[in-house]
Enzyme design. Sequence first.
Site, PDB file in Angstrom:
ATOM      1  N   GLY A 125     -35.183  59.420-100.829  1.00  0.00           N
ATOM      2  CA  GLY A 125     -35.242  59.110-102.261  1.00  0.00           C
ATOM      3  C   GLY A 125     -34.152  59.903-102.963  1.00  0.00           C
ATOM      4  CB  ILE A 165     -35.069  65.306-103.556  1.00  0.00           C
ATOM      5  CG1 ILE A 165     -35.571  65.517-104.991  1.00  0.00           C
ATOM      6  CG2 ILE A 165     -34.801  66.655-102.887  1.00  0.00           C
ATOM      7  CD1 ILE A 165     -36.854  66.319-105.125  1.00  0.00           C
ATOM      8  NE  ARG A 213     -46.456  68.234-104.660  1.00  0.00           N
ATOM      9  CZ  ARG A 213     -45.405  68.529-105.430  1.00  0.00           C
ATOM     10  NH1 ARG A 213     -44.414  69.284-104.962  1.00  0.00           N
ATOM     11  NH2 ARG A 213     -45.332  68.081-106.673  1.00  0.00           N
ATOM     12  CD  GLU A 265     -47.827  75.413-102.909  1.00  0.00           C
ATOM     13  OE1 GLU A 265     -47.692  75.422-104.147  1.00  0.00           O
ATOM     14  OE2 GLU A 265     -47.124  74.726-102.158  1.00  0.00           O
ATOM     15  CG  HIS A 306     -44.147  74.975-105.135  1.00  0.00           C
ATOM     16  ND1 HIS A 306     -45.246  74.192-104.942  1.00  0.00           N
ATOM     17  CD2 HIS A 306     -43.166  74.127-105.543  1.00  0.00           C
ATOM     18  CE1 HIS A 306     -44.973  72.929-105.228  1.00  0.00           C
ATOM     19  NE2 HIS A 306     -43.697  72.866-105.606  1.00  0.00           N
ATOM     20  CB  ILE A 307     -38.983  78.888-106.602  1.00  0.00           C
ATOM     21  CG1 ILE A 307     -38.360  79.234-105.228  1.00  0.00           C
ATOM     22  CG2 ILE A 307     -40.027  79.913-106.992  1.00  0.00           C
ATOM     23  CD1 ILE A 307     -37.508  80.497-105.246  1.00  0.00           C
TER      24      ILE A 307
HETATM   25  C1  DGY Z   1     -42.619  68.960-108.836  1.00  0.00           C
HETATM   26  O1  DGY Z   1     -42.252  68.811-109.998  1.00  0.00           O
HETATM   27  O2  DGY Z   1     -43.248  68.090-108.236  1.00  0.00           O
HETATM   28  C2  DGY Z   1     -42.242  70.239-108.199  1.00  0.00           C
HETATM   29  O3  DGY Z   1     -42.822  70.462-106.975  1.00  0.00           O
HETATM   30  C3  DGY Z   1     -42.495  71.393-109.136  1.00  0.00           C
HETATM   31  O4  DGY Z   1     -41.294  71.962-109.390  1.00  0.00           O
END
Ligand code: DGY
Length: 335
Positions: free
Chosen positions: A164, A166, A252, A281, A300-301
């Site tokens: 996708g 990303i 995820r 988390e 998770h950053i």
């Molecule tokens: C999202 O927006 O889904 C991310 O994981 C949070 O930054």
Amino acid sequence: MAKTNSSSLKVLITRPISDAGLSILNKERYQLITNLSERPLRHKELSRKVKDVDAILCFLNDNIDKEIMDIAGPNLKIISTFSTGYEHIDMIEARKRNIRVGYTGSILTETTADLAFGLMLCIGRRIVEGDKLVREGEWKYGWSPDLMIGTDIHGKTLGIIGMGKIGTAIATRAQGFGMKILYTNRKPVTKSKMKNRRLNFENIKYRDLNDLAKESDYVIICCSLNRESYHLIDNNFLSQMKKSAFLINIARGKIVNQKDLISALRSKVIAGAALDVYEDEPIEKNNKLVGMENVVLLPHIGSASQDTRNKMSELAALNIIHVLRGQYENALLIE
Ligand code: DGY
């Protein structure tokens, strides 16, 4: 009866947001109910605050389920999540009640792709380990021919799970590094789409999941979490990876069976993993991953740059304003 005056509209903000979004909401003169604590609200606390609100600005940690929508009642018109993922919102219940769900779409794509690439560099070239060695005074002899030997990035094969936005942004970075790129996706991306995304499609090849596992030196997970992708990465996948390969997850945690990953890392079925996300988390201090050397662990950053978080804050606020004004076409909503 529909409220006509915006100052009678109630907006619940479940955690503090930056001024980029807050100032926009303040201008509308809504009644803002804000949880000022950094800690996410427990479900019970959330249910106490949500009654009669017109909008909720929520985060990944908030479980916006049927119960919350029931308690909120008929005023609730929009749930605006400060995230691109929306698996924490019961979409079926929201649709039933005609509650709109806003999200932050592709605003965080490039920032998250940057972090994915950083994780690949860190785990391949042992950057975090090297930093630790220096700080702990363990760097004994200056330059050494066999110190912190890692794995190249250039010339290696990157397997992308989920092509996708990303995934594509990671692929463009990987092309700059001279990597070979494989990907798996629900269906292959057409050459014309690749061209539109400014990718040189000649060296990007589609593979099914098993072949991608076998051929990649680095695997980056960037698909969304849904019923099909839950525990997609398990013993079966990991055991097909090269012993020298690395797994990177910026999507995820629940896409990976964490137990299987821990045992694959322990028994050196794969060389290492770099993770930004986990099944639960935050992970506990005594989680087995924490004690392992062949992992890099982040909290998770993926989207955590100042610019991107400001844009997310702004968009999450604007989605509320547009929907409360009835200007649905201007909001970024989940279809
Ligand atoms: C999202 O927006 O889904 C991310 O994981 C949070 O930054």
